[in-house]
Write a protein that holds these residues in place. Sequence first.
Motif, PDB file in Angstrom:
ATOM      1  N   ILE A   1       0.970  -1.067  -0.103  1.00 18.04           N
ATOM      2  CA  ILE A   1       0.098  -0.001  -0.118  1.00 18.04           C
ATOM      3  C   ILE A   1       0.781   1.213  -0.021  1.00 18.04           C
ATOM      4  CG2 ILE A   1      -0.331  -0.038   2.619  1.00 18.04           C
ATOM      5  CD1 ILE A   1      -3.075   1.431   1.662  1.00 18.04           C
ATOM      6  N   HIS A   2       0.793   1.913  -1.180  1.00 14.10           N
ATOM      7  CA  HIS A   2       1.438   3.484  -1.044  1.00 14.10           C
ATOM      8  C   HIS A   2       2.935   3.281  -0.905  1.00 14.10           C
ATOM      9  CE1 HIS A   2       1.297   7.664  -1.661  1.00 14.10           C
ATOM     10  NE2 HIS A   2       1.962   7.857  -0.324  1.00 14.10           N
ATOM     11  N   ASN A   3       3.606   2.418  -1.418  1.00 11.28           N
ATOM     12  CA  ASN A   3       5.089   2.395  -1.307  1.00 11.28           C
ATOM     13  C   ASN A   3       5.279   1.660  -0.254  1.00 11.28           C
ATOM     14  OD1 ASN A   3       5.326   3.720  -3.956  1.00 11.28           O
ATOM     15  ND2 ASN A   3       5.066   5.658  -2.873  1.00 11.28           N
ATOM     16  N   ASN A   4       4.675   1.031   0.479  1.00 14.26           N
ATOM     17  CA  ASN A   4       4.985   0.170   1.817  1.00 14.26           C
ATOM     18  C   ASN A   4       4.625  -1.129   1.522  1.00 14.26           C
ATOM     19  OD1 ASN A   4       5.398   2.649   3.850  1.00 14.26           O
ATOM     20  ND2 ASN A   4       3.514   3.200   2.880  1.00 14.26           N
ATOM     21  N   GLU A   5       5.331  -1.999   2.122  1.00 15.77           N
ATOM     22  CA  GLU A   5       5.221  -3.521   2.344  1.00 15.77           C
ATOM     23  C   GLU A   5       4.874  -4.079   3.626  1.00 15.77           C
ATOM     24  OE1 GLU A   5       7.949  -5.695  -0.147  1.00 15.77           O
ATOM     25  OE2 GLU A   5       7.657  -4.268  -1.922  1.00 15.77           O
ATOM     26  N   LEU A   6       3.693  -4.411   3.964  1.00 13.71           N
ATOM     27  CA  LEU A   6       3.792  -4.915   5.515  1.00 13.71           C
ATOM     28  C   LEU A   6       3.296  -6.442   5.388  1.00 13.71           C
ATOM     29  CD1 LEU A   6       1.151  -2.039   5.841  1.00 13.71           C
ATOM     30  CD2 LEU A   6       3.433  -2.202   7.368  1.00 13.71           C
ATOM     31  N   ILE A   7       3.786  -7.174   6.653  1.00 12.41           N
ATOM     32  CA  ILE A   7       3.442  -8.706   6.602  1.00 12.41           C
ATOM     33  C   ILE A   7       2.390  -8.730   7.767  1.00 12.41           C
ATOM     34  CG2 ILE A   7       4.392 -10.800   7.263  1.00 12.41           C
ATOM     35  CD1 ILE A   7       5.524  -9.672   4.854  1.00 12.41           C
ATOM     36  N   LEU A   8       1.303  -9.286   7.262  1.00 14.06           N
ATOM     37  CA  LEU A   8       0.338  -9.644   8.480  1.00 14.06           C
ATOM     38  C   LEU A   8       0.083 -11.060   8.535  1.00 14.06           C
ATOM     39  CD1 LEU A   8      -2.619  -7.064   7.012  1.00 14.06           C
ATOM     40  CD2 LEU A   8      -0.927  -6.725   8.917  1.00 14.06           C
ATOM     41  N   ASN A   9      -0.044 -11.488   9.848  1.00 11.59           N
ATOM     42  CA  ASN A   9      -0.287 -12.833  10.317  1.00 11.59           C
ATOM     43  C   ASN A   9      -1.702 -12.904  10.720  1.00 11.59           C
ATOM     44  OD1 ASN A   9       2.641 -13.948   9.451  1.00 11.59           O
ATOM     45  ND2 ASN A   9       3.150 -12.494  11.013  1.00 11.59           N
ATOM     46  N   GLU A  10      -2.073 -14.470  11.009  1.00 15.63           N
ATOM     47  CA  GLU A  10      -3.492 -14.396  11.451  1.00 15.63           C
ATOM     48  C   GLU A  10      -3.529 -13.682  12.749  1.00 15.63           C
ATOM     49  OE1 GLU A  10      -4.227 -18.723  12.192  1.00 15.63           O
ATOM     50  OE2 GLU A  10      -3.443 -19.214  10.404  1.00 15.63           O
ATOM     51  N   GLY A  11      -4.699 -12.974  12.716  1.00 13.04           N
ATOM     52  CA  GLY A  11      -5.211 -12.236  14.025  1.00 13.04           C
ATOM     53  C   GLY A  11      -4.627 -10.835  13.827  1.00 13.04           C
ATOM     54  N   ASP A  12      -3.795 -10.393  12.757  1.00  8.87           N
ATOM     55  CA  ASP A  12      -3.594  -9.051  12.567  1.00  8.87           C
ATOM     56  C   ASP A  12      -4.573  -8.403  11.550  1.00  8.87           C
ATOM     57  OD1 ASP A  12      -1.241  -9.674  13.882  1.00  8.87           O
ATOM     58  OD2 ASP A  12       0.190  -9.861  11.875  1.00  8.87           O
ATOM     59  N   SER A  13      -4.717  -6.978  11.538  1.00  5.45           N
ATOM     60  CA  SER A  13      -5.505  -6.350  10.782  1.00  5.45           C
ATOM     61  C   SER A  13      -4.998  -5.026  10.395  1.00  5.45           C
ATOM     62  CB  SER A  13      -6.812  -6.048  11.725  1.00  5.45           C
ATOM     63  OG  SER A  13      -6.587  -5.133  12.688  1.00  5.45           O
ATOM     64  N   ILE A  14      -5.506  -4.620   9.248  1.00  8.62           N
ATOM     65  CA  ILE A  14      -4.970  -3.182   8.736  1.00  8.62           C
ATOM     66  C   ILE A  14      -6.101  -2.290   8.435  1.00  8.62           C
ATOM     67  CG2 ILE A  14      -4.719  -4.069   6.419  1.00  8.62           C
ATOM     68  CD1 ILE A  14      -2.551  -2.147   6.097  1.00  8.62           C
ATOM     69  N   TYR A  15      -6.261  -1.096   8.693  1.00  8.27           N
ATOM     70  CA  TYR A  15      -7.645  -0.427   8.214  1.00  8.27           C
ATOM     71  C   TYR A  15      -6.761   0.844   7.437  1.00  8.27           C
ATOM     72  CZ  TYR A  15     -11.712   2.527   8.424  1.00  8.27           C
ATOM     73  OH  TYR A  15     -12.780   3.285   8.344  1.00  8.27           O
ATOM     74  N   PHE A  16      -7.208   1.126   6.071  1.00 12.89           N
ATOM     75  CA  PHE A  16      -6.611   2.133   5.191  1.00 12.89           C
ATOM     76  C   PHE A  16      -7.488   2.758   4.098  1.00 12.89           C
ATOM     77  CE2 PHE A  16      -6.607  -2.026   3.321  1.00 12.89           C
ATOM     78  CZ  PHE A  16      -6.650  -1.890   2.023  1.00 12.89           C
ATOM     79  N   ASP A  17      -6.947   4.043   3.836  1.00 13.75           N
ATOM     80  CA  ASP A  17      -7.515   4.722   2.770  1.00 13.75           C
ATOM     81  C   ASP A  17      -7.380   3.971   1.443  1.00 13.75           C
ATOM     82  OD1 ASP A  17      -8.131   6.693   0.607  1.00 13.75           O
ATOM     83  OD2 ASP A  17      -7.173   8.243   1.853  1.00 13.75           O
ATOM     84  N   SER A  18      -8.400   3.519   0.934  1.00 15.78           N
ATOM     85  CA  SER A  18      -8.299   2.454  -0.276  1.00 15.78           C
ATOM     86  C   SER A  18      -8.315   3.291  -1.736  1.00 15.78           C
ATOM     87  CB  SER A  18      -9.436   1.665  -0.328  1.00 15.78           C
ATOM     88  OG  SER A  18     -10.783   2.363  -0.173  1.00 15.78           O
ATOM     89  N   THR A  19      -8.078   4.611  -1.547  1.00 22.97           N
ATOM     90  CA  THR A  19      -7.824   5.481  -2.866  1.00 22.97           C
ATOM     91  C   THR A  19      -6.349   5.100  -3.056  1.00 22.97           C
ATOM     92  OG1 THR A  19      -7.494   7.516  -1.682  1.00 22.97           O
ATOM     93  CG2 THR A  19      -9.894   7.172  -2.273  1.00 22.97           C
ATOM     94  N   TYR A  20      -5.552   4.901  -2.339  1.00 22.45           N
ATOM     95  CA  TYR A  20      -4.094   4.512  -2.550  1.00 22.45           C
ATOM     96  C   TYR A  20      -4.002   2.921  -3.165  1.00 22.45           C
ATOM     97  CZ  TYR A  20      -3.054   8.606   0.078  1.00 22.45           C
ATOM     98  OH  TYR A  20      -2.703   9.995   0.705  1.00 22.45           O
ATOM     99  N   GLU A  21      -3.312   3.082  -4.222  1.00 17.87           N
ATOM    100  CA  GLU A  21      -3.054   1.728  -4.782  1.00 17.87           C
ATOM    101  C   GLU A  21      -2.557   0.749  -3.787  1.00 17.87           C
ATOM    102  OE1 GLU A  21      -3.119   0.702  -8.052  1.00 17.87           O
ATOM    103  OE2 GLU A  21      -4.165   2.492  -8.524  1.00 17.87           O
ATOM    104  N   HIS A  22      -3.379  -0.460  -3.769  1.00 15.41           N
ATOM    105  CA  HIS A  22      -3.036  -1.627  -2.736  1.00 15.41           C
ATOM    106  C   HIS A  22      -3.305  -2.755  -3.370  1.00 15.41           C
ATOM    107  CE1 HIS A  22      -7.180  -0.774  -2.523  1.00 15.41           C
ATOM    108  NE2 HIS A  22      -7.368  -1.825  -2.052  1.00 15.41           N
ATOM    109  N   ALA A  23      -2.679  -3.974  -2.680  1.00 17.12           N
ATOM    110  CA  ALA A  23      -2.583  -5.495  -3.135  1.00 17.12           C
ATOM    111  C   ALA A  23      -2.138  -6.090  -2.137  1.00 17.12           C
ATOM    112  CB  ALA A  23      -1.829  -5.634  -4.345  1.00 17.12           C
ATOM    113  N   MET A  24      -2.847  -7.559  -1.913  1.00 17.34           N
ATOM    114  CA  MET A  24      -2.371  -8.471  -1.034  1.00 17.34           C
ATOM    115  C   MET A  24      -1.683  -9.528  -1.712  1.00 17.34           C
ATOM    116  SD  MET A  24      -4.663  -6.626   0.078  1.00 17.34           S
ATOM    117  CE  MET A  24      -5.365  -5.722   1.463  1.00 17.34           C
TER     118      MET A  24
END
Length: 184
Positions: free
Chosen positions: A146-169
């Motif tokens: 998301i927006h020039n960032n790469e984050l690792i999420l594991n079971e139980g983790d969450s993220i809330y974001f402005d979806s007008t920014y380019e994103h992928a999983m």
Amino acid sequence: MQEKIKEIADRVHELRELSDFTVKDMAEYLKVSDETYGRYEDGTEDIPASILFEIAHKLRVDMATLLTGEEPRMNIFTVTRDGKGVNVERRKQYKYQNLAEKFIHKKAEFFVVTVEPKPYGTKPETNSHPGQEFNYVLEGSLKVYIHNNELILNEGDSIYFDSTYEHAMEALEGKPAKFLAVII
């Protein structure tokens, strides 16, 4: 799957015409080219779920109407049993299961999304859409771009974001990952 894509495209086309919007109106609203929008309506290009959500908003119908051709009727509550949500295969890299398609006038869309692993070194395609998004990892691990960032999420983790920014999983460790997605 191609038949389902065509059915949804036909519903979008018919509702757009009934709403007196032009192809250009819709393309501008969605921030896509007239040609891309035209391919959505003629069923030659799959409509991403986030774009379908925005089309439903513009046409003032529930997203379930576009997906199933039926108007949601529930207004106090709706129950979706395990594995019984409407399957939506809108993008090749994700499989969506709509969890509240029968509830009328929702303020958000709720999905369980499954991401299949990609070949090593292949990055997922990004997308963006108006609004905000909440994702909660149910199974596996995800790399979120998301927006020039790469984050690792594991079971139980969450993220809330402005979806007008380019994103992928991206699913990690060669295994599918599942997450709850709420599009607002």
